[in-house]
Design a protein around this motif. Structure first.
Motif, PDB file in Angstrom:
ATOM      1  N   ALA A 174       0.814  -1.215   0.000  1.00  0.00           N
ATOM      2  CA  ALA A 174       0.000   0.000   0.000  1.00  0.00           C
ATOM      3  C   ALA A 174       0.845   1.262   0.000  1.00  0.00           C
ATOM      4  CB  ALA A 174      -0.927   0.000   1.215  1.00  0.00           C
ATOM      5  N   ASP A 175       2.145   1.150   0.326  1.00  0.00           N
ATOM      6  CA  ASP A 175       3.026   2.318   0.309  1.00  0.00           C
ATOM      7  C   ASP A 175       3.453   2.694  -1.108  1.00  0.00           C
ATOM      8  OD1 ASP A 175       2.871   2.432   3.025  1.00  0.00           O
ATOM      9  OD2 ASP A 175       4.888   1.672   3.423  1.00  0.00           O
ATOM     10  N   ASP A 176       3.181   1.837  -2.078  1.00  0.00           N
ATOM     11  CA  ASP A 176       3.550   2.113  -3.464  1.00  0.00           C
ATOM     12  C   ASP A 176       2.323   2.614  -4.222  1.00  0.00           C
ATOM     13  OD1 ASP A 176       4.199   2.021  -6.180  1.00  0.00           O
ATOM     14  OD2 ASP A 176       5.593   0.358  -5.893  1.00  0.00           O
ATOM     15  N   PRO A 177       2.288   3.907  -4.598  1.00  0.00           N
ATOM     16  CA  PRO A 177       1.092   4.436  -5.273  1.00  0.00           C
ATOM     17  C   PRO A 177       0.767   3.707  -6.572  1.00  0.00           C
ATOM     18  CG  PRO A 177       2.571   6.219  -4.606  1.00  0.00           C
ATOM     19  CD  PRO A 177       3.313   4.943  -4.387  1.00  0.00           C
ATOM     20  N   GLN A 178       1.806   3.268  -7.292  1.00  0.00           N
ATOM     21  CA  GLN A 178       1.544   2.545  -8.544  1.00  0.00           C
ATOM     22  C   GLN A 178       0.835   1.235  -8.281  1.00  0.00           C
ATOM     23  OE1 GLN A 178       1.952   3.238 -11.685  1.00  0.00           O
ATOM     24  NE2 GLN A 178       3.586   4.712 -11.956  1.00  0.00           N
ATOM     25  N   VAL A 179       1.255   0.526  -7.252  1.00  0.00           N
ATOM     26  CA  VAL A 179       0.616  -0.746  -6.917  1.00  0.00           C
ATOM     27  C   VAL A 179      -0.795  -0.488  -6.378  1.00  0.00           C
ATOM     28  CG1 VAL A 179       0.766  -2.797  -5.453  1.00  0.00           C
ATOM     29  CG2 VAL A 179       2.825  -1.880  -6.511  1.00  0.00           C
ATOM     30  N   ALA A 211       7.214   7.231  -9.150  1.00  0.00           N
ATOM     31  CA  ALA A 211       5.790   7.579  -9.067  1.00  0.00           C
ATOM     32  C   ALA A 211       5.646   8.902  -8.330  1.00  0.00           C
ATOM     33  CB  ALA A 211       5.005   6.470  -8.356  1.00  0.00           C
ATOM     34  N   ARG A 212       5.977   9.974  -8.993  1.00  0.00           N
ATOM     35  CA  ARG A 212       5.922  11.294  -8.358  1.00  0.00           C
ATOM     36  C   ARG A 212       4.538  11.924  -8.447  1.00  0.00           C
ATOM     37  NH1 ARG A 212      10.864  13.830  -7.794  1.00  0.00           N
ATOM     38  NH2 ARG A 212      12.639  12.600  -8.460  1.00  0.00           N
ATOM     39  N   TYR A 213       3.756  11.513  -9.434  1.00  0.00           N
ATOM     40  CA  TYR A 213       2.509  12.216  -9.732  1.00  0.00           C
ATOM     41  C   TYR A 213       1.307  11.298  -9.569  1.00  0.00           C
ATOM     42  CZ  TYR A 213       5.890  15.405 -11.725  1.00  0.00           C
ATOM     43  OH  TYR A 213       6.968  16.249 -11.893  1.00  0.00           O
TER      44      TYR A 213
END
Length: 461
Positions: A174-179, A211-213
């Motif tokens: 859940a800490d990875d916005p892309q995932v 994943a900055r945006y």
């Protein structure tokens, strides 16, 4: 059972034995190739015969260690896993693991499948195995010439999990916005995992973050805390996208350099204090992924705690060896995010010498431009001599020069066998040598150490 399936199993097993007798390798993929040629549906057929179903693990970093952790937990729970433990994570490797554990009449010597799956192979693996649990570890740039950018991989994953039945559980970082974006519209069960300890992170994302945006509205994310690269507790001020609530989390994280880490893992109200020999925050995430998978299967928390505490590193992933009077630790690194975590662990531990080996074979990715995104500046104040080796040793030395590492500390030795000997000369007896190889360089290194009687074949690990 069909004659086709029987033939595929028998000839697959025979090819494995032949491969080992002839010294062609560990038989980790050849049996699968032979079996799939004779019966293209063999993964589906044998996977369906596992009474406790299958777990598939994918992601850029942590696949091998997480799958090994899950297999170790299931063994501790009394189950017999069928596992591609040598890391052969393409369809042939999965088929080979199933063939190895199949009786010629089609029965299985195993209860549950645990399969590490290559990022691009996930759709095919899900279609063939119809897994009980899917684990998504993270998404970083890796082998761009093979996978493409991370949003392409994320799109493939999104389509693959969309067709899963409602009883499947997806455990995700859940800490990875892309995932998080991959799982956002998934209608079945999920178990989000992540870190909840501000002291373990910072407030700025790394230069190499992927994943900055915001994936919804392209607004830069606001991070309450960043743990590594773009992983952290994020929100979008414009559309409200945010990190999902964690069901499995790590608190009180304490990193002990290359020696390991301590953390309290909280799982649906149960608290487990863990000490692991696996170093770095990236391995804390691997522990969380394995715990989430165990939760999905229904393993008792005390069994999980016992298994995680007794786990030994996988070959090449924080593996420790004793050779020629010195301690050798191998820390695989194959992309900017993983390499930066290794460098942080190195800074904390300050070994006597470092050997970096860079290859650009197909399994590594032919494009090594990612070396310029790694923060090698962290090595500037490390006093240890650095030997660089591998096919792209010269480019690695050039990168260190631009990072500001003193030329006098860097030695270029292309041949890995000779490089290992050169690095050893910089270590006093009883000291520590850390080797940081890319994937195929790691396999070459282990072949060198195997010839010297230090390790067994990686397929025997």
């Amino acid at each position: 059972m069909s004659i086709r399936l029987t033939s595929a199993i028998v000839l697959g097993k025979a090819s494995a034995g032949l491969s080992r007798v002839l010294g062609l390798g560990g038989g980790t993929t050849v049996p699968g190739r032979v079996a799939r040629t004779l019966d293209p549906q063999i993964v589906r057929s044998l996977g369906a015969r596992l009474p406790h179903g299958t777990v598939v693990v994918t992601g850029t970093n942590g696949k091998t260690t997480t799958a090994r952790l899950i297999s170790h937990i299931l063994s501790e729970a009394g189950l017999v896993p069928v596992h591609n433990r040598a890391g052969a994570n393409l369809p042939a490797g999965i088929a080979a693991a199933l063939v190895e554990c199949a009786h010629w009449r089609g029965g299985m010597r195993g209860d549950v499948g645990v399969f590490e799956v290559d990022e691009a192979t996930l759709p095919a693996a899900i279609d063939a195995l119809r897994p009980r649990v899917v684990v998504l570890t993270n998404l970083f740039r890796d082998q761009l010439d093979r996978y493409g950018e991370v949003d392409i991989v994320a799109g493939r994953w999104r389509e693959a999990i969309a067709g899963l039945p409602p009883e499947t559980v997806v455990c995700f970082n859940a800490d990875d916005p892309q995932v998080g974006a991959v799982v956002e519209r998934f209608g079945a069960q999920t178990i989000p995992f992540g870190i909840e300890d501000e002291s373990a992170g910072g407030t700025a994302i790394e230069d190499a973050a992927d994943a900055r945006y915001c994936y919804r509205c392209a607004t830069p994310y606001d991070y309450r805390v960043v743990y590594l690269s773009h992983l952290g507790d994020y929100t979008c001020a414009r559309c409200g996208a945010h990190r999902p609530e964690l069901r499995v989390r790590a608190e009180a994280v304490c990193l002990r350099g290359t020696r390991g880490a301590d953390a309290t893992v909280v799982w649906d109200g149960v608290r487990m204090d863990l000490r692991t020999v696996l170093p770095g925050l990236y391995n804390v995430y691997n522990l969380l992924a394995a715990t989430a998978a165990a939760a999905a299967i229904g393993i008792h928390p005390q069994t999980v705690r016992r298994a995680l505490a007794s786990f030994a590193p996988v070959f090449g992933r924080a593996e420790r060896l004793r050779w020629d009077g010195v301690d050798v630790q191998i820390l695989l690194a194959k992309n900017p995010a993983g390499f930066n975590e290794v460098l942080r662990a190195l800074k904390a531990e300050r070994p006597a010498a470092v050997l970096i080996a860079i290859n650009d074979r197909t399994a590594d990715g032919h494009d090594i431009s990612w070396l310029w995104d790694v923060d090698f500046e962290m090595l500037c104040d490390l006093d240890a001599p650095i030997t660089v080796s591998g096919i792209r040793a010269a480019e690695m030395a050039l990168r260190l020069k631009y990072a500001g590492v003193d030329d006098a500390r860097v030695t270029v030795v292309g041949d890995l066998d000779a490089a290992l000997a050169a690095a050893r000369r910089g270590v006093p007896d009883g000291g520590a040598l850390v080797v940081v190889p890319t994937y195929t360089a790691m396999l070459e290194l282990r072949r060198v150490l195997r010839r010297r009687g230090v390790v067994r074949g990686f397929w025997e690990d």
